[in-house]
Design a protein around this motif. Structure first.
Motif, PDB file in Angstrom:
ATOM      1  N   ALA A  12       0.806  -1.236   0.000  1.00 49.34           N
ATOM      2  CA  ALA A  12       0.000   0.000   0.000  1.00 49.34           C
ATOM      3  C   ALA A  12       0.829   1.271   0.000  1.00 49.34           C
ATOM      4  CB  ALA A  12      -0.923  -0.008   1.219  1.00 49.34           C
ATOM      5  N   SER A  13       2.155   1.169  -0.010  1.00 46.48           N
ATOM      6  CA  SER A  13       2.960   2.385   0.154  1.00 46.48           C
ATOM      7  C   SER A  13       3.378   3.021  -1.164  1.00 46.48           C
ATOM      8  CB  SER A  13       4.200   2.071   0.981  1.00 46.48           C
ATOM      9  OG  SER A  13       5.018   1.174   0.272  1.00 46.48           O
ATOM     10  N   MET A  14       3.187   2.290  -2.264  1.00 46.26           N
ATOM     11  CA  MET A  14       3.638   2.822  -3.563  1.00 46.26           C
ATOM     12  C   MET A  14       2.707   2.341  -4.672  1.00 46.26           C
ATOM     13  SD  MET A  14       7.613   3.031  -4.253  1.00 46.26           S
ATOM     14  CE  MET A  14       8.380   1.567  -3.641  1.00 46.26           C
ATOM     15  N   GLY A  15       2.841   2.980  -5.817  1.00 47.12           N
ATOM     16  CA  GLY A  15       2.193   2.499  -7.036  1.00 47.12           C
ATOM     17  C   GLY A  15       0.698   2.297  -6.911  1.00 47.12           C
ATOM     18  N   ILE A  16       0.220   1.162  -7.416  1.00 44.67           N
ATOM     19  CA  ILE A  16      -1.224   0.906  -7.467  1.00 44.67           C
ATOM     20  C   ILE A  16      -1.793   0.745  -6.049  1.00 44.67           C
ATOM     21  CG2 ILE A  16      -3.037  -0.559  -8.462  1.00 44.67           C
ATOM     22  CD1 ILE A  16      -0.927  -1.488 -10.554  1.00 44.67           C
ATOM     23  N   CYS A 183      -6.856  -7.206 -13.955  1.00 44.95           N
ATOM     24  CA  CYS A 183      -5.832  -7.517 -14.955  1.00 44.95           C
ATOM     25  C   CYS A 183      -5.417  -6.249 -15.704  1.00 44.95           C
ATOM     26  CB  CYS A 183      -6.377  -8.548 -15.944  1.00 44.95           C
ATOM     27  SG  CYS A 183      -6.940 -10.055 -15.160  1.00 44.95           S
ATOM     28  N   PRO A 184      -4.626  -5.390 -15.059  1.00 50.59           N
ATOM     29  CA  PRO A 184      -4.208  -4.179 -15.769  1.00 50.59           C
ATOM     30  C   PRO A 184      -3.086  -4.478 -16.769  1.00 50.59           C
ATOM     31  CG  PRO A 184      -3.828  -3.998 -13.383  1.00 50.59           C
ATOM     32  CD  PRO A 184      -4.112  -5.431 -13.686  1.00 50.59           C
ATOM     33  N   SER A 185      -2.992  -3.617 -17.781  1.00 51.15           N
ATOM     34  CA  SER A 185      -1.817  -3.667 -18.665  1.00 51.15           C
ATOM     35  C   SER A 185      -0.721  -2.884 -17.944  1.00 51.15           C
ATOM     36  CB  SER A 185      -2.166  -3.025 -20.003  1.00 51.15           C
ATOM     37  OG  SER A 185      -2.540  -1.682 -19.772  1.00 51.15           O
ATOM     38  N   ALA A 186       0.183  -2.252 -18.676  1.00 53.25           N
ATOM     39  CA  ALA A 186       1.255  -1.489 -18.021  1.00 53.25           C
ATOM     40  C   ALA A 186       0.648  -0.339 -17.219  1.00 53.25           C
ATOM     41  CB  ALA A 186       2.190  -0.938 -19.080  1.00 53.25           C
ATOM     42  N   VAL A 187       1.126  -0.181 -15.996  1.00 53.37           N
ATOM     43  CA  VAL A 187       0.689   0.924 -15.150  1.00 53.37           C
ATOM     44  C   VAL A 187       1.944   1.717 -14.790  1.00 53.37           C
ATOM     45  CG1 VAL A 187      -0.577   1.590 -13.078  1.00 53.37           C
ATOM     46  CG2 VAL A 187      -1.130  -0.565 -14.218  1.00 53.37           C
ATOM     47  N   VAL A 188       1.839   3.027 -14.881  1.00 55.55           N
ATOM     48  CA  VAL A 188       3.028   3.867 -14.675  1.00 55.55           C
ATOM     49  C   VAL A 188       3.273   3.988 -13.169  1.00 55.55           C
ATOM     50  CG1 VAL A 188       4.092   6.074 -15.233  1.00 55.55           C
ATOM     51  CG2 VAL A 188       2.379   5.092 -16.767  1.00 55.55           C
ATOM     52  N   THR A 189       4.105   3.089 -12.649  1.00 54.31           N
ATOM     53  CA  THR A 189       4.366   3.100 -11.201  1.00 54.31           C
ATOM     54  C   THR A 189       5.867   3.204 -10.929  1.00 54.31           C
ATOM     55  OG1 THR A 189       4.297   0.676 -11.154  1.00 54.31           O
ATOM     56  CG2 THR A 189       2.274   1.830 -10.539  1.00 54.31           C
ATOM     57  N   GLY A 204       3.640   1.451 -26.209  1.00 53.76           N
ATOM     58  CA  GLY A 204       3.576   1.297 -24.755  1.00 53.76           C
ATOM     59  C   GLY A 204       2.608   2.289 -24.138  1.00 53.76           C
ATOM     60  N   LYS A 205       2.618   3.497 -24.692  1.00 53.98           N
ATOM     61  CA  LYS A 205       1.766   4.569 -24.125  1.00 53.98           C
ATOM     62  C   LYS A 205       0.282   4.316 -24.395  1.00 53.98           C
ATOM     63  CE  LYS A 205       5.167   8.227 -23.875  1.00 53.98           C
ATOM     64  NZ  LYS A 205       6.093   8.325 -25.001  1.00 53.98           N
ATOM     65  N   TRP A 206      -0.035   3.648 -25.537  1.00 50.76           N
ATOM     66  CA  TRP A 206      -1.444   3.418 -25.863  1.00 50.76           C
ATOM     67  C   TRP A 206      -2.139   2.586 -24.789  1.00 50.76           C
ATOM     68  CZ3 TRP A 206      -0.324   1.412 -31.506  1.00 50.76           C
ATOM     69  CH2 TRP A 206       0.076   2.490 -32.303  1.00 50.76           C
ATOM     70  N   VAL A 207      -1.424   1.596 -24.294  1.00 48.05           N
ATOM     71  CA  VAL A 207      -2.081   0.673 -23.355  1.00 48.05           C
ATOM     72  C   VAL A 207      -1.846   1.048 -21.891  1.00 48.05           C
ATOM     73  CG1 VAL A 207      -2.080  -1.293 -24.954  1.00 48.05           C
ATOM     74  CG2 VAL A 207      -0.124  -0.954 -23.419  1.00 48.05           C
ATOM     75  N   ALA A 208      -0.898   1.960 -21.636  1.00 51.67           N
ATOM     76  CA  ALA A 208      -0.526   2.264 -20.244  1.00 51.67           C
ATOM     77  C   ALA A 208      -1.623   3.039 -19.514  1.00 51.67           C
ATOM     78  CB  ALA A 208       0.765   3.068 -20.230  1.00 51.67           C
ATOM     79  N   LYS A 209      -1.680   2.821 -18.218  1.00 52.77           N
ATOM     80  CA  LYS A 209      -2.683   3.496 -17.374  1.00 52.77           C
ATOM     81  C   LYS A 209      -1.964   4.120 -16.176  1.00 52.77           C
ATOM     82  CE  LYS A 209      -6.348   2.435 -19.560  1.00 52.77           C
ATOM     83  NZ  LYS A 209      -6.657   3.562 -20.353  1.00 52.77           N
ATOM     84  N   ALA A 215      -6.943   2.071  -9.804  1.00 47.74           N
ATOM     85  CA  ALA A 215      -7.527   1.882  -8.467  1.00 47.74           C
ATOM     86  C   ALA A 215      -9.007   2.255  -8.471  1.00 47.74           C
ATOM     87  CB  ALA A 215      -6.767   2.736  -7.447  1.00 47.74           C
ATOM     88  N   ALA A 216      -9.351   3.332  -9.149  1.00 49.51           N
ATOM     89  CA  ALA A 216     -10.747   3.790  -9.141  1.00 49.51           C
ATOM     90  C   ALA A 216     -11.663   2.745  -9.788  1.00 49.51           C
ATOM     91  CB  ALA A 216     -10.862   5.134  -9.856  1.00 49.51           C
ATOM     92  N   ILE A 217     -11.277   2.234 -10.941  1.00 48.99           N
ATOM     93  CA  ILE A 217     -12.130   1.248 -11.626  1.00 48.99           C
ATOM     94  C   ILE A 217     -12.131  -0.081 -10.855  1.00 48.99           C
ATOM     95  CG2 ILE A 217     -10.321   0.578 -13.300  1.00 48.99           C
ATOM     96  CD1 ILE A 217     -13.810   0.801 -14.457  1.00 48.99           C
ATOM     97  N   GLY A 218     -10.997  -0.390 -10.245  1.00 52.60           N
ATOM     98  CA  GLY A 218     -10.901  -1.652  -9.480  1.00 52.60           C
ATOM     99  C   GLY A 218     -11.865  -1.662  -8.304  1.00 52.60           C
ATOM    100  N   ILE A 219     -11.886  -0.577  -7.540  1.00 55.88           N
ATOM    101  CA  ILE A 219     -12.766  -0.522  -6.358  1.00 55.88           C
ATOM    102  C   ILE A 219     -14.233  -0.443  -6.791  1.00 55.88           C
ATOM    103  CG2 ILE A 219     -13.379   0.812  -4.285  1.00 55.88           C
ATOM    104  CD1 ILE A 219     -10.703  -0.722  -4.077  1.00 55.88           C
ATOM    105  N   LYS A 220     -14.482   0.344  -7.840  1.00 54.82           N
ATOM    106  CA  LYS A 220     -15.873   0.475  -8.321  1.00 54.82           C
ATOM    107  C   LYS A 220     -16.401  -0.913  -8.721  1.00 54.82           C
ATOM    108  CE  LYS A 220     -18.427   2.635 -12.068  1.00 54.82           C
ATOM    109  NZ  LYS A 220     -18.203   2.459 -13.479  1.00 54.82           N
ATOM    110  N   ASN A 221     -15.633  -1.632  -9.524  1.00 56.49           N
ATOM    111  CA  ASN A 221     -16.094  -2.938 -10.000  1.00 56.49           C
ATOM    112  C   ASN A 221     -16.150  -3.972  -8.880  1.00 56.49           C
ATOM    113  OD1 ASN A 221     -16.431  -1.917 -12.509  1.00 56.49           O
ATOM    114  ND2 ASN A 221     -14.721  -2.973 -13.467  1.00 56.49           N
ATOM    115  N   LEU A 222     -15.217  -3.879  -7.945  1.00 58.03           N
ATOM    116  CA  LEU A 222     -15.249  -4.810  -6.798  1.00 58.03           C
ATOM    117  C   LEU A 222     -16.562  -4.647  -6.042  1.00 58.03           C
ATOM    118  CD1 LEU A 222     -13.660  -6.816  -4.889  1.00 58.03           C
ATOM    119  CD2 LEU A 222     -12.974  -4.786  -3.595  1.00 58.03           C
ATOM    120  N   LEU A 223     -16.916  -3.399  -5.742  1.00 61.60           N
ATOM    121  CA  LEU A 223     -18.136  -3.148  -4.958  1.00 61.60           C
ATOM    122  C   LEU A 223     -19.399  -3.483  -5.762  1.00 61.60           C
ATOM    123  CD1 LEU A 223     -17.094   0.120  -3.086  1.00 61.60           C
ATOM    124  CD2 LEU A 223     -16.965  -2.235  -2.264  1.00 61.60           C
TER     125      LEU A 223
END
Ligand SMILES: NC(=O)c1ccc[n+]([C@@H]2O[C@H](COP(=O)([O-])OP(=O)(O)OC[C@H]3O[C@@H](n4cnc5c(N)ncnc54)[C@H](OP(=O)(O)O)[C@@H]3O)[C@@H](O)[C@H]2O)c1
Length: 264
Positions: A12-16, A183-189, A204-209, A215-223
């Motif tokens: 939880a301290s870095m990145g995603i 299942c994210p593609s490349a994430v800029v972390t 690389g930039k086309w698919v990167a997030k 995190a926003a889409i992950g939590i929304k879809n989880l809930l």
């Protein structure tokens, strides 16, 4: 006993993972942050406390160490924390020709990405089940859907997470716990991720997030109770197209695309 419920996030301290922490705190969730015991963890905790009025507990630990998960669990039990959401995010990877990477590195990847994730789920599922509604979010990768040359161990470890998550989800389908896999593609972390993305040039930039989007889409879809989240329409389409291609042809294409990792 603490009457509040908590969301437990590993890495939880870095990145995603850090982005998950901010997303959850913005939704009023109390957090247990788990990461290596270093300044990044303290900084994340302090920043969250300065932005949001939620309860934040930080637990620094190297999860790969023997009995680390047991210690984390004992800590939560001792404080009688109620946990309704577990985000198994901590993970690591590497790229390059298989035999050029030290075996210890592979062991650490499998330990963190797989052994620790199973241990976390096994220890915390019974605690989560005590809540009216519970959630487990496991971090896989887009690569779980592809056997990726030059990232053989990482891609296999993420396939493990993917298969485990969906199987467990179905096991729990009639219970009060939702299991979801991202299942994210490349994430800029981290710096290594940035180097790998740069090696692909414009593609690389086309698919990167960005971590915040993931995190926003992950939590929304989880809930919402969704089973699989692939952030980004283009990435979702790539997975669908990948499933239509014959495996051997797909591997040939992937080897060409990911040859940039060969001597990484
Ligand atoms: N970045 C990508 O392109 C990408 C794409 C798809 C999937 N993923 C997956 O998403 C997850 C997060 O990736 P990320 O890029 O955000 O990672 P990251 O920036 O490298 O951050 C990793 C986090 O995990 C913590 N951590 C690492 N080893 C640990 C250990 N042994 N014990 C406890 N905590 C540990 C780190 O703590 P410290 O800060 O203290 O080091 C940090 O908080 C991983 O599972 C990764 O495989 C990433």
């Amino acid at each position: 006993m603490d009457s509040k419920t908590y969301t437990l996030i590993t890495g939880a301290s870095m990145g995603i993972g850090r982005a998950f922490a901010f997303e959850c705190a913005s939704r009023g969730m109390n957090l247990i942050l788990v990461a290596l015991p270093d300044a990044f963890l303290d900084e994340t905790k302090n920043k969250l406390l300065s932005c949001y009025e939620v309860g934040i507990v930080a637990f620094g630990v190297d999860l790969v160490q023997q009995e680390a998960v047991e210690r984390l669990f004992a800590f939560c039990k001792e404080h009688e924390f109620r946990i309704n959401i577990l985000i198994n995010n901590a993970g690591m990877g590497t790229g390059g020709r298989f035999e050029t990477i030290p075996l210890e590195r592979y062991q650490a990847i499998v330990d963190l990405n797989n052994r620790v994730l199973i241990q976390m789920t096994h220890f915390f599922l019974p605690i989560i089940k005590r809540e009216e509604k519970g959630y487990i979010l496991n971090m896989s990768s887009l690569e779980a859907t592809l056997p990726l040359p030059y990232k053989a161990v990482y891609t296999a470890s993420k396939s493990f997470v993917y298969a485990f998550s969906l199987a467990l989800r179905e096991e729990l389908v009639r219970e009060n716990v939702v299991v979801s896999v991202m299942c994210p593609s490349a994430v800029v972390t981290n710096a290594e991720g940035l180097r790998r993305m740069a090696a692909h040039g414009a593609k690389g930039k086309w698919v990167a997030k960005m971590p915040e989007e993931v995190a926003a889409i992950g939590i929304k879809n989880l809930l919402l109770g969704k089973g699989i989240t692939i952030p980004g329409r283009l990435n979702w389409m790539l997975v669908k197209i990948g499933k239509l291609l014959p495996t051997m042809l797909k591997l040939k294409l992937l080897e060409r695309i990911f040859r940039v990792y060969r001597d990484h």
